[in-house]
Design a protein around this motif. Structure first.
Motif, PDB file in Angstrom:
ATOM      1  N   GLN A 839      21.466   4.024   6.795  1.00  0.00           N
ATOM      2  CA  GLN A 839      22.791   3.789   6.207  1.00  0.00           C
ATOM      3  C   GLN A 839      22.828   2.497   5.403  1.00  0.00           C
ATOM      4  O   GLN A 839      23.472   2.428   4.341  1.00  0.00           O
ATOM      5  CB  GLN A 839      23.844   3.745   7.325  1.00  0.00           C
ATOM      6  CG  GLN A 839      24.076   5.093   7.989  1.00  0.00           C
ATOM      7  CD  GLN A 839      25.122   5.020   9.085  1.00  0.00           C
ATOM      8  OE1 GLN A 839      26.308   4.879   8.800  1.00  0.00           O
ATOM      9  NE2 GLN A 839      24.680   5.121  10.322  1.00  0.00           N
ATOM     10  N   ALA A 843      23.745   2.439   1.503  1.00  0.00           N
ATOM     11  CA  ALA A 843      24.822   1.592   0.987  1.00  0.00           C
ATOM     12  C   ALA A 843      24.329   0.744  -0.176  1.00  0.00           C
ATOM     13  O   ALA A 843      25.031   0.578  -1.192  1.00  0.00           O
ATOM     14  CB  ALA A 843      25.365   0.703   2.107  1.00  0.00           C
ATOM     15  N   GLU A 844      23.108   0.207  -0.064  1.00  0.00           N
ATOM     16  CA  GLU A 844      22.541  -0.588  -1.170  1.00  0.00           C
ATOM     17  C   GLU A 844      22.363   0.254  -2.420  1.00  0.00           C
ATOM     18  O   GLU A 844      22.650  -0.191  -3.541  1.00  0.00           O
ATOM     19  CB  GLU A 844      21.200  -1.192  -0.743  1.00  0.00           C
ATOM     20  CG  GLU A 844      20.507  -2.010  -1.821  1.00  0.00           C
ATOM     21  CD  GLU A 844      21.312  -3.239  -2.237  1.00  0.00           C
ATOM     22  OE1 GLU A 844      21.170  -3.667  -3.403  1.00  0.00           O
ATOM     23  OE2 GLU A 844      22.076  -3.766  -1.412  1.00  0.00           O
ATOM     24  N   TYR A 846      24.179   2.767  -3.279  1.00  0.00           N
ATOM     25  CA  TYR A 846      25.510   2.983  -3.860  1.00  0.00           C
ATOM     26  C   TYR A 846      25.995   1.721  -4.581  1.00  0.00           C
ATOM     27  O   TYR A 846      26.651   1.798  -5.631  1.00  0.00           O
ATOM     28  CB  TYR A 846      26.507   3.393  -2.777  1.00  0.00           C
ATOM     29  CG  TYR A 846      26.204   4.735  -2.134  1.00  0.00           C
ATOM     30  CD1 TYR A 846      25.685   5.788  -2.899  1.00  0.00           C
ATOM     31  CD2 TYR A 846      26.412   4.947  -0.776  1.00  0.00           C
ATOM     32  CE1 TYR A 846      25.390   7.007  -2.315  1.00  0.00           C
ATOM     33  CE2 TYR A 846      26.132   6.171  -0.181  1.00  0.00           C
ATOM     34  CZ  TYR A 846      25.613   7.199  -0.953  1.00  0.00           C
ATOM     35  OH  TYR A 846      25.322   8.415  -0.378  1.00  0.00           O
ATOM     36  N   LYS A 854      32.152   4.013  -1.955  1.00  0.00           N
ATOM     37  CA  LYS A 854      31.261   4.766  -1.070  1.00  0.00           C
ATOM     38  C   LYS A 854      30.430   3.808  -0.211  1.00  0.00           C
ATOM     39  O   LYS A 854      30.209   4.039   0.989  1.00  0.00           O
ATOM     40  CB  LYS A 854      30.357   5.667  -1.898  1.00  0.00           C
ATOM     41  CG  LYS A 854      29.916   6.936  -1.186  1.00  0.00           C
ATOM     42  CD  LYS A 854      29.301   7.911  -2.163  1.00  0.00           C
ATOM     43  CE  LYS A 854      28.950   9.216  -1.436  1.00  0.00           C
ATOM     44  NZ  LYS A 854      28.363  10.213  -2.367  1.00  0.00           N
ATOM     45  N   ALA A 855      29.971   2.728  -0.852  1.00  0.00           N
ATOM     46  CA  ALA A 855      29.188   1.735  -0.117  1.00  0.00           C
ATOM     47  C   ALA A 855      30.052   1.057   0.940  1.00  0.00           C
ATOM     48  O   ALA A 855      29.625   0.857   2.090  1.00  0.00           O
ATOM     49  CB  ALA A 855      28.625   0.700  -1.086  1.00  0.00           C
ATOM     50  N   GLU A 856      31.308   0.689   0.569  1.00  0.00           N
ATOM     51  CA  GLU A 856      32.210   0.031   1.520  1.00  0.00           C
ATOM     52  C   GLU A 856      32.511   0.910   2.721  1.00  0.00           C
ATOM     53  O   GLU A 856      32.629   0.419   3.846  1.00  0.00           O
ATOM     54  CB  GLU A 856      33.518  -0.342   0.815  1.00  0.00           C
ATOM     55  CG  GLU A 856      33.444  -1.638   0.031  1.00  0.00           C
ATOM     56  CD  GLU A 856      34.789  -2.018  -0.560  1.00  0.00           C
ATOM     57  OE1 GLU A 856      35.182  -3.189  -0.449  1.00  0.00           O
ATOM     58  OE2 GLU A 856      35.442  -1.129  -1.133  1.00  0.00           O
ATOM     59  N   ILE A 858      30.571   3.085   4.183  1.00  0.00           N
ATOM     60  CA  ILE A 858      29.427   3.015   5.106  1.00  0.00           C
ATOM     61  C   ILE A 858      29.376   1.651   5.783  1.00  0.00           C
ATOM     62  O   ILE A 858      29.215   1.546   7.009  1.00  0.00           O
ATOM     63  CB  ILE A 858      28.108   3.287   4.357  1.00  0.00           C
ATOM     64  CG1 ILE A 858      28.032   4.756   3.923  1.00  0.00           C
ATOM     65  CG2 ILE A 858      26.913   2.941   5.238  1.00  0.00           C
ATOM     66  CD1 ILE A 858      26.793   5.092   3.121  1.00  0.00           C
ATOM     67  N   LEU A 859      29.529   0.588   5.000  1.00  0.00           N
ATOM     68  CA  LEU A 859      29.377  -0.763   5.537  1.00  0.00           C
ATOM     69  C   LEU A 859      30.476  -1.105   6.535  1.00  0.00           C
ATOM     70  O   LEU A 859      30.214  -1.744   7.562  1.00  0.00           O
ATOM     71  CB  LEU A 859      29.367  -1.765   4.383  1.00  0.00           C
ATOM     72  CG  LEU A 859      28.153  -1.663   3.449  1.00  0.00           C
ATOM     73  CD1 LEU A 859      28.380  -2.479   2.177  1.00  0.00           C
ATOM     74  CD2 LEU A 859      26.885  -2.131   4.159  1.00  0.00           C
ATOM     75  N   SER A 886      26.334  -7.553   2.097  1.00  0.00           N
ATOM     76  CA  SER A 886      26.606  -6.486   1.136  1.00  0.00           C
ATOM     77  C   SER A 886      28.097  -6.399   0.814  1.00  0.00           C
ATOM     78  O   SER A 886      28.501  -6.244  -0.348  1.00  0.00           O
ATOM     79  CB  SER A 886      26.106  -5.148   1.679  1.00  0.00           C
ATOM     80  OG  SER A 886      24.700  -5.157   1.848  1.00  0.00           O
TER      81      SER A 886
END
Length: 984
Positions: A839, A843-844, A846, A854-856, A858-859, A886
């Motif tokens: 994950q 995220a990286e 994205y 989308k990254a946020e 997951i993070l 991130s």
């Protein structure tokens, strides 16, 4: 108005009462005679007794020893058909027309010295008059008048008849008529409101709302799915509260049954017949010979459609035929309570199996029963520990409360006493309690029947006694009795037969014989000694109450207990998967078996106190514990390693010792204890390698492969200390025994080595070269089934994904990682260590694609997940840093400066937790903080932070540890802040 009198007479007392009613008296004494409303006779010998001669001897003994000095002439008159008794009975018969009479007769023989006999025969205990109610009791001559508790089975019919008398008397007192005919008409009972239950639910009744709601929906919902007569079973372990739940349903829904509520004890044919006879009398059905048929006919009348019939304790359905009382109608409701779960679907249309009480409900029961009217927070905590010890079983919790109250114990002292004297506590029975049996005796008859009827079921129950009480899966049992994959000395997979692992041959045969196994399980379910949980992939899970485990195991001698303790240990050891290469479902299977590992370690400790284990058992335990050390919490992993060190203390198995050294070294490194990890490797070399080990191991591919794993661990330690060149040299020194024909184990080590070599290239910034090395490993691994889905493969994918991001190919990273992540989500394993790693890389990718939302997503989810880890290792701490760094970068590029500052400070705290406050990463974080401060107009504060950042960044050479952060972000942020400062 005179006050009605009811005589309750046992044995000779009945003769005295009859004689008292026949005496010619006047005045006040005559009024007393006239006020007598009814008589309850308990085994009164109306026609004499056949042990009168024995009675004369007993009377002589009592005369010499007792101040009561019983008259010998009265005892002598008890000879069967004696003239005195005949005269009293004959004179009394005319008087019976004005009395309500109930005659109870004994149905069990009484022990007299060394033999048993029936003291008062049924024919002698009955007056044979028209208005007499005759009821048989499952009791001997003493027990028929001695009741253990309010819920004693023999007390209920007596209480019920007295309740009928009471209601009739109330009706009489409310009537304006006072003449004799009015009194004689008193016996007519309105069956419209008949409520024939033996007692009310206990005053500590708690919970069961789900069950009661289910029953009410089944019986009273207008859109009920089942047409016709509705039948429902409440099943469960003895002491789980089945009777109480049925009574609670009856009292709560009493108004819905205007035709009546009837309760039948179905524990035996005599008790069932006696209860039905009693009901027939209450319904005034006359002195019919076939009570069952008469009652059935009444239930079938169209004017009697709203009735509830409860059959309680219908545990032996082969001997006690309850179906004969089920009328063939489309109305009426029937509830059956039984330990036999087979009742549901076979005897009744629906039903439920009672589980233990919820912890909160059990706490309330315990505190109420123990007399804690205003419990403190400490009382609740102590009560919670007690009910958990008791498995929240209603009977056990209720009797624990009674013990605490009657013995004036505190909750703390009871808990201590329970741990020290469990058997004694479980045998406690309150003198005036609401239950017939103690916890220890309530299942005795079931245990005996299982032992008598099915040695297979008895064997299975003993095995279950030493496993974790919950989730005894059919999968685990089947694996334990099947050959399992192990690495052999040539480095290939082989199978270890269960018999060679020490499993009992009879146990293996039972579990592998589907029909025999099902028969044994059915027998245990028929007494609710085990519980059948939800099926998983077509296989069943079983559970057993902890108190059943204790009581069942205590019935057998210690040597037999130890025999099954050992079998339980071997079952779990053999069934536990060894590693990710041998078992595709290694992770899923391993995590689900950990509770059983915890339990068998306790059993091992008990057994080790009495006997010495053979080396083979210790080796199996060690092998299993090394496998378990990859799961669960840090404390568990440390504990597992320490256990193995103790087990292998005197072992000569070099392979297991090298496995231990490699695993301990890896664990210590993950915990951030690099020095201790190095020391573990050094100690292994000094204790095992240098003194001279078995030279035959040089040709042992399994040993060589495990030695290679040790070198991989050593290389990882070097990398953590920035010694990349030395690590690469060490890795290249290891080779398979025959490089032209490597064993499977050696090929796995080679791939692990190449992955680390690829990581070294990545850390050095040689991204394209690293991609080529790692992609070659990926392509090669696809041909081996044992590599699919393993943690190493996921590490490989993550490293490739990181490299694609560094090479500005985020779409390729997503193409590589998204299918793997979806697969982990489908198996609910996305939150394990390798899932979190995937994950982070996704995220990286994205972020690099500009897909910030989308990254946020997951993070943010990962931040919450990491927050639930109580004792994070260095991998988890590194993940926490990556999450906040991130999120901070996303806020930074969006120019959300306050949010960016908050997230950068979080990242800074994570670095401190990692023990890297002076690492180059700290310098980069400080640069980012300085940049955000400058954007907020805090120029001086920004300048102060930059000075610190420059120092930290100059302390290390440039290394590409974290994807994106050490590459493009470093260039962006350092250049950005320096330009800002230059401009100012």
């Amino acid at each position: 108005m005179r006050r009605p009198i009811v005589f309750v007479c046992h044995s000779l007392g009945g003769i005295i009462a009859k004689k008292a009613l026949l005496l010619g008296v006047s005045g006040e004494q005559a009024k007393v005679q006239d006020a007598v409303y009814g008589v309850v006779f308990l085994a009164t010998p109306h026609n004499g007794s056949n042990i009168a001669t024995c009675g004369k001897i007993i009377a002589n003994i009592v005369t010499a020893c007792s101040p009561l000095n019983p008259a010998k002439r009265i005892i002598g008159a008890l000879q069967k058909d004696s003239k005195v008794l005949l005269e009293i009975t004959e004179d009394f018969v005319p008087r019976t027309s004005t009395l309500q009479l109930v005659s109870f007769f004994e149905m069990k023989m009484t022990s007299i010295g060394f033999y048993k006999t029936m003291i008062v025969e049924q024919d002698s205990a009955i007056l044979h008059v028209p208005n007499e109610v005759v009821i048989g009791q499952n009791a001997d001559h003493r027990e028929i008048a001695r009741f253990d508790s309010l819920h004693d089975r023999n007390f209920r019919p007596v209480l019920s008849r007295l309740e009928v008398f009471r209601q009739d008397i109330i009706n009489q007192l409310q009537s304006t008529a006072s003449s004799r005919p009015a009194r004689e008409g008193l016996g007519t009972i309105s069956t419209h409101a008949l409520f024939e239950i033996p007692f009310s639910p206990c005053n500590t009744f708690q919970g069961r709302e789900v069950l009661l709601g289910q029953m009410e929906a089944f019986f009273h919902t207008s859109s009920a799915p089942i047409a016709g007569q509705l039948t429902f079973a409440i099943c469960g372990l003895g002491g789980s509260g089945k009777t109480q739940a049925a009574l609670k349903f009856a009292t709560r829904n009493r108004d819905k049954y205007p035709s009546g509520v009837f309760f039948v004890s179905a524990s035996s044919e005599p008790s069932q017949a006696a209860n039905v006879s009693q009901i027939c009398e209450s319904l005034k059905l006359g002195n019919v010979s076939n009570k069952a048929s008469s009652f059935n006919e009444w239930l079938s009348r169209v004017e009697n459609t709203d009735w509830l019939l409860i059959f309680d304790n219908a545990d032996d359905l082969e001997s006690v035929r309850i179906a004969q009382y089920f009328p063939d109608t489309s109305w009426g409701h029937i509830v059956v309570t039984s330990r036999d779960q087979g009742v549901i679907g076979n005897v009744t249309k629906d039903g439920a199996v009672l589980n233990r009480l919820e912890v909160g409900e059990a706490i309330v029961v315990l505190l109420q029963k123990a007399g804690y009217l205003s419990p403190s927070a400490e009382h609740y905590e102590e009560a919670k520990m007690i009910v958990e010890l008791l498995g929240c079983l209603p009977l056990a919790v209720d009797q624990a409360g009674a013990y605490i109250r009657s013995r004036r114990k505190t909750l703390t002292s009871y808990r201590r006493l329970y741990k020290d004297r469990q058997n004694n506590i479980l045998k406690f029975k309150p003198r005036l309690g609401e239950y017939d049996n103690t916890v220890f005796t309530t299942w005795d008859i079931n245990f005996e029947q299982v032992e008598r009827d099915s040695k297979e079921a008895s064997m299975l129950l003993l095995l279950f006694c030493f496993l974790d009480a919950s989730n005894i899966s059919e999968t685990m049992l089947d694996r334990a009795c099947s050959p399992q994959k192990r690495w052999n000395r040539i480095g290939e997979m082989s199978e270890l037969a269960p018999i060679d692992a020490g499993l009992n041959n009879n146990l293996i045969a039972l579990i592998k014989d589907e029909v025999a196994f099902d028969d044994a399980i059915e027998k245990l379910l028929s007494f609710s000694l085990i519980h059948l949980d939800n099926d998983v992939n077509g296989l069943r899970n079983f559970s057993v109450h902890p108190l059943i485990q204790h009581c069942a195991s205590q019935r057998v001698p210690l040597w037999l207990q130890d025999q099954w303790r050992l079998q339980a240990i071997l079952v779990v050891c053999h069934a536990f998967p060894r590693n990710k290469y041998l078992e595709p479902l290694y992770g899923d299977l391993g995590r689900s078996r950990l509770p059983h590992v915890v339990r068998i370690l306790k059993e091992y400790d008990q057994l080790a106190e009495r006997q010495t284990y053979p080396a083979s058992v210790k080796d199996q335990l060690s092998s299993m514990l090394l496998a378990t050390s990859r799961f669960s919490s840090t404390s568990w992993k440390r504990g597992a390693i320490n256990r193995v060190k103790q087990l292998l203390q005197d072992s000569s198995d070099a392979y297991l010792k090298v496995c231990l050294a490699q695993r301990e070294s890896s664990l210590l490194r993950m915990l951030g204890e690099g020095a201790s990890s190095d020391k573990t490797l050094e100690e292994f070399v000094h204790s095992t390698i240098l003194p001279g080990y078995d030279q035959s191991l040089e040709g042992d591919a399994r040993w060589n492969a495990q030695r290679g794993e040790l070198i991989l661990s050593f290389a990882e330690n070097l990398i953590a200390n920035d010694a990349l060149t030395v690590a690469r040299r060490e890795l290249l020194q290891w080779k398979p025994i025959d490089p032209r024909s490597s064993s499977s184990m050696e090929r796995i080590v080679l791939r692990g080595r190449n992955i680390i070599l690829g990581k070294i290239l990545k850390f050095q910034g040689h991204f394209q070269e690293a991609v080529e090395v790692l992609d070659a490993v990926l392509q090669e691994s696809k041909i081996d089934s044992f590599y699919e889905g393993t943690g190493w493969r996921r590490v490989l994918l993550c490293n490739l994904g990181d490299l694609y991001c560094e090479l500005q190919r985020p779409a390729d990273a997503q193409l590589l990682l998204e299918p793997e992540f979806r697969q982990m989500v489908d198996s609910s394993s996305q939150n394990i260590s390798s899932g979190r790693r995937i994950q982070l890389t996704l995220a990286e990718s994205y972020v690099r694609s500009g897909m910030y939302e989308k990254a946020e997503e997951i993070l943010t989810s990962l931040a919450k997940l990491y927050g639930t880890i109580d004792d994070p290792d260095s991998l988890a701490k590194s993940g926490i840093f990556r999450v906040w760094a991130s999120l901070a970068r996303i806020a930074h590029v969006r120019c959300c400066w306050d949010e960016a500052l908050f997230n950068w400070n979080k990242a800074c705290s994570a670095l401190q937790s990692l023990g890297r406050p002076n690492h180059s990463h700290s310098g980069l974080v400080q640069y980012a903080i300085a940049h955000a401060l400058s954007k907020l107009g805090k120029i001086q504060e920004s300048s102060d932070v930059v000075a610190k950042a420059r120092y930290l960044l100059s302390s290390d050479g440039r290394m590409y540890w974290i994807v994106g952060f050490d590459s493009y972000w470093r260039d962006y942020i350092v250049e950005g802040i320096e330009k800002t400062l230059s401009a100012s």
